[in-house]
Design a protein around this motif. Structure first.
Motif, PDB file in Angstrom:
ATOM      1  N   MET A   1       0.831  -1.178   0.000  1.00  0.00           N
ATOM      2  CA  MET A   1       0.000   0.000   0.000  1.00  0.00           C
ATOM      3  C   MET A   1       0.880   1.248   0.000  1.00  0.00           C
ATOM      4  N   THR A   2       0.414   2.252  -0.676  1.00  0.00           N
ATOM      5  CA  THR A   2       1.108   3.524  -0.729  1.00  0.00           C
ATOM      6  C   THR A   2       0.793   4.306   0.538  1.00  0.00           C
ATOM      7  N   THR A   3       1.805   4.929   1.132  1.00  0.00           N
ATOM      8  CA  THR A   3       1.579   5.706   2.348  1.00  0.00           C
ATOM      9  C   THR A   3       1.455   7.190   2.057  1.00  0.00           C
ATOM     10  N   THR A   4       2.020   7.663   0.953  1.00  0.00           N
ATOM     11  CA  THR A   4       1.860   9.057   0.557  1.00  0.00           C
ATOM     12  C   THR A   4       1.052   9.098  -0.719  1.00  0.00           C
ATOM     13  N   ALA A   5       0.217  10.096  -0.823  1.00  0.00           N
ATOM     14  CA  ALA A   5      -0.656  10.202  -1.989  1.00  0.00           C
ATOM     15  C   ALA A   5       0.105  10.810  -3.157  1.00  0.00           C
ATOM     16  N   PRO A   6       0.230  10.070  -4.253  1.00  0.00           N
ATOM     17  CA  PRO A   6       0.907  10.624  -5.423  1.00  0.00           C
ATOM     18  C   PRO A   6       0.000  11.630  -6.125  1.00  0.00           C
ATOM     19  N   THR A   7       0.600  12.496  -6.896  1.00  0.00           N
ATOM     20  CA  THR A   7      -0.174  13.400  -7.736  1.00  0.00           C
ATOM     21  C   THR A   7      -0.851  12.585  -8.824  1.00  0.00           C
ATOM     22  N   LEU A   8      -2.079  12.943  -9.128  1.00  0.00           N
ATOM     23  CA  LEU A   8      -2.815  12.239 -10.179  1.00  0.00           C
ATOM     24  C   LEU A   8      -2.089  12.416 -11.509  1.00  0.00           C
ATOM     25  N   ASN A   9      -1.824  11.296 -12.177  1.00  0.00           N
ATOM     26  CA  ASN A   9      -1.209  11.340 -13.498  1.00  0.00           C
ATOM     27  C   ASN A   9      -1.638  10.081 -14.256  1.00  0.00           C
ATOM     28  N   ALA A  10      -1.189   9.954 -15.476  1.00  0.00           N
ATOM     29  CA  ALA A  10      -1.605   8.827 -16.318  1.00  0.00           C
ATOM     30  C   ALA A  10      -1.229   7.483 -15.700  1.00  0.00           C
ATOM     31  N   ARG A  11      -0.077   7.398 -15.058  1.00  0.00           N
ATOM     32  CA  ARG A  11       0.344   6.134 -14.452  1.00  0.00           C
ATOM     33  C   ARG A  11      -0.578   5.750 -13.303  1.00  0.00           C
ATOM     34  N   VAL A  12      -0.910   6.695 -12.452  1.00  0.00           N
ATOM     35  CA  VAL A  12      -1.798   6.419 -11.321  1.00  0.00           C
ATOM     36  C   VAL A  12      -3.164   5.958 -11.826  1.00  0.00           C
ATOM     37  N   ILE A  13      -3.674   6.640 -12.837  1.00  0.00           N
ATOM     38  CA  ILE A  13      -4.967   6.266 -13.419  1.00  0.00           C
ATOM     39  C   ILE A  13      -4.884   4.864 -14.020  1.00  0.00           C
ATOM     40  N   ALA A  14      -3.821   4.591 -14.763  1.00  0.00           N
ATOM     41  CA  ALA A  14      -3.667   3.286 -15.417  1.00  0.00           C
ATOM     42  C   ALA A  14      -3.546   2.161 -14.392  1.00  0.00           C
ATOM     43  N   LEU A  15      -2.780   2.383 -13.336  1.00  0.00           N
ATOM     44  CA  LEU A  15      -2.626   1.351 -12.316  1.00  0.00           C
ATOM     45  C   LEU A  15      -3.966   1.028 -11.652  1.00  0.00           C
ATOM     46  N   ALA A  16      -4.727   2.060 -11.331  1.00  0.00           N
ATOM     47  CA  ALA A  16      -6.046   1.844 -10.721  1.00  0.00           C
ATOM     48  C   ALA A  16      -6.973   1.117 -11.692  1.00  0.00           C
ATOM     49  N   HIS A  17      -6.974   1.555 -12.945  1.00  0.00           N
ATOM     50  CA  HIS A  17      -7.830   0.928 -13.956  1.00  0.00           C
ATOM     51  C   HIS A  17      -7.495  -0.548 -14.121  1.00  0.00           C
TER      52      HIS A  17
END
Length: 145
Positions: A1-17
């Motif tokens: 689990m990530t402990t710090t919130a990353p800035t929303l970007n294409a990678r974050v969206i893709a990983l969640a998707h």
């Protein structure tokens, strides 16, 4: 689990998707249906249970960013499986298709409920607005949607 919130970007969206889609595809596979087939059944259901063939193909092609031949193949699979029926240019959900869609929609809704549990409604609303804006902008550049 990530402990710090990353800035929303294409990678974050893709990983969640991809993580969520993998869970959904597992549920769909257990019921003998693919992701593309599920999306297609959902579109017919959302249209009230019947939709013009070419309209459905265009909708699925644009929403999944795929090719028309692939969508026509998926529609053919659903017709062969008896989940859709065609009358003239209209595609209809069969009783079997309606039942299967209901079952798989419930299964994927359970997954979504687990994934979204305890996320504040305000955060979900902000995420929804941001992702919708990103989708609208991408679709405008693609000339779709």
């Amino acid at each position: 689990m990530t402990t710090t919130a990353p800035t929303l970007n294409a990678r974050v969206i893709a990983l969640a998707h991809h993580a969520a889609r993998t869970l959904a595809e597992g549920a769909l596979t257990r019921h003998g249906i693919t992701f593309h087939q599920s999306v297609t059944l959902r579109a017919v259901s959302a249209a009230g249970g019947s939709v013009p063939h070419d309209e459905l193909v265009a909708e699925i092609r644009d929403s999944l960013k795929t090719t028309e031949p692939l969508v026509r193949t998926v529609v053919g699979e659903l017709l062969t499986a008896g989940l859709l029926a065609q009358e003239d240019s209209l595609l209809h959900l069969t009783e079997t298709g309606r039942d299967l869609y209901g079952t798989t929609a419930a299964a994927t809704a359970e997954i979504a409920a687990r994934l979204y549990a305890d996320i504040p409604a305000g955060d979900l609303a902000v995420a929804g607005r941001v992702l919708t804006l990103i989708t609208d902008r991408a679709n405008a550049e693609l000339g779709t949607g």
